[in-house]
Design a protein around this motif. Structure first.
Motif, PDB file in Angstrom:
ATOM      1  N   THR A  30       0.834  -1.202   0.000  1.00 45.41           N
ATOM      2  CA  THR A  30       0.000   0.000   0.000  1.00 45.41           C
ATOM      3  C   THR A  30       0.868   1.252   0.000  1.00 45.41           C
ATOM      4  O   THR A  30       0.617   2.196  -0.760  1.00 45.41           O
ATOM      5  N   GLU A  31       1.910   1.272   0.834  1.00 44.88           N
ATOM      6  CA  GLU A  31       2.802   2.432   0.890  1.00 44.88           C
ATOM      7  C   GLU A  31       3.527   2.627  -0.434  1.00 44.88           C
ATOM      8  O   GLU A  31       3.704   3.757  -0.901  1.00 44.88           O
ATOM      9  N   LEU A  32       3.957   1.532  -1.055  1.00 46.72           N
ATOM     10  CA  LEU A  32       4.643   1.627  -2.342  1.00 46.72           C
ATOM     11  C   LEU A  32       3.694   2.157  -3.420  1.00 46.72           C
ATOM     12  O   LEU A  32       4.103   2.971  -4.266  1.00 46.72           O
ATOM     13  N   LYS A  33       2.433   1.731  -3.376  1.00 44.67           N
ATOM     14  CA  LYS A  33       1.454   2.212  -4.350  1.00 44.67           C
ATOM     15  C   LYS A  33       1.160   3.690  -4.157  1.00 44.67           C
ATOM     16  O   LYS A  33       0.966   4.428  -5.135  1.00 44.67           O
ATOM     17  N   LYS A  34       1.124   4.133  -2.885  1.00 45.61           N
ATOM     18  CA  LYS A  34       0.894   5.560  -2.617  1.00 45.61           C
ATOM     19  C   LYS A  34       2.024   6.400  -3.204  1.00 45.61           C
ATOM     20  O   LYS A  34       1.790   7.466  -3.784  1.00 45.61           O
ATOM     21  N   PHE A  35       3.259   5.916  -3.070  1.00 44.71           N
ATOM     22  CA  PHE A  35       4.400   6.631  -3.640  1.00 44.71           C
ATOM     23  C   PHE A  35       4.295   6.675  -5.156  1.00 44.71           C
ATOM     24  O   PHE A  35       4.485   7.728  -5.769  1.00 44.71           O
ATOM     25  N   ALA A  54       7.538   5.344   2.536  1.00 40.63           N
ATOM     26  CA  ALA A  54       7.765   4.082   1.833  1.00 40.63           C
ATOM     27  C   ALA A  54       9.142   3.509   2.143  1.00 40.63           C
ATOM     28  O   ALA A  54       9.278   2.297   2.347  1.00 40.63           O
ATOM     29  N   VAL A  55      10.152   4.358   2.208  1.00 41.43           N
ATOM     30  CA  VAL A  55      11.507   3.879   2.521  1.00 41.43           C
ATOM     31  C   VAL A  55      11.544   3.308   3.930  1.00 41.43           C
ATOM     32  O   VAL A  55      12.150   2.248   4.166  1.00 41.43           O
ATOM     33  N   LYS A  56      10.884   3.967   4.867  1.00 42.01           N
ATOM     34  CA  LYS A  56      10.827   3.458   6.236  1.00 42.01           C
ATOM     35  C   LYS A  56      10.123   2.105   6.270  1.00 42.01           C
ATOM     36  O   LYS A  56      10.571   1.181   6.948  1.00 42.01           O
ATOM     37  N   ALA A  57       9.030   1.995   5.519  1.00 44.18           N
ATOM     38  CA  ALA A  57       8.279   0.732   5.481  1.00 44.18           C
ATOM     39  C   ALA A  57       9.119  -0.393   4.889  1.00 44.18           C
ATOM     40  O   ALA A  57       9.094  -1.528   5.384  1.00 44.18           O
ATOM     41  N   VAL A  58       9.887  -0.089   3.844  1.00 39.85           N
ATOM     42  CA  VAL A  58      10.754  -1.094   3.219  1.00 39.85           C
ATOM     43  C   VAL A  58      11.838  -1.529   4.201  1.00 39.85           C
ATOM     44  O   VAL A  58      12.135  -2.723   4.328  1.00 39.85           O
ATOM     45  N   ASP A  59      12.429  -0.572   4.902  1.00 38.04           N
ATOM     46  CA  ASP A  59      13.466  -0.906   5.886  1.00 38.04           C
ATOM     47  C   ASP A  59      12.912  -1.789   7.003  1.00 38.04           C
ATOM     48  O   ASP A  59      13.563  -2.740   7.437  1.00 38.04           O
TER      49      ASP A  59
END
Length: 87
Positions: A30-35, A54-59
């Motif tokens: 979801t975060e990646l899609k928002k970006f 998104a970067v925080k979520a990926v980390d």
């Protein structure tokens, strides 16, 4: 279905963990899609905010073991390239 008590417990625990992993992966997507949506709009300020989230979520996903560290680095790199193309 298992007969041994410890095996029954493992089934329950694995179901719980699978549900948690599924929810975390869904939130990450979801975060990646928002970006991606912010980049597609061409809105730089919105894209900056979405990029940080998104970067925080990926980390966090990489730290939890949901993503391999190289896969996480690849995702962050591609997001950075998309963001820099906006400018």
């Amino acid at each position: 279905m298992p007969n041994i008590k410890s095996a029954k417990k493992r089934v329950l625990v694995s179901q719980t963990k699978a549900a948690q992993n599924k929810a975390a992966k869904s939130a990450l997507k979801t975060e990646l899609k928002k970006f991606d949506a912010a980049v597609a709009e061409g809105n730089r300020s919105e894209a900056d905010v979405a990029y940080k989230v998104a970067v925080k979520a990926v980390d966090q996903a990489a730290a939890k073991g949901l993503l391999h560290k190289n896969n996480a680095a690849n995702k962050k790199s591609s997001m950075t390239i998309k963001l820099n193309k906006l400018a």
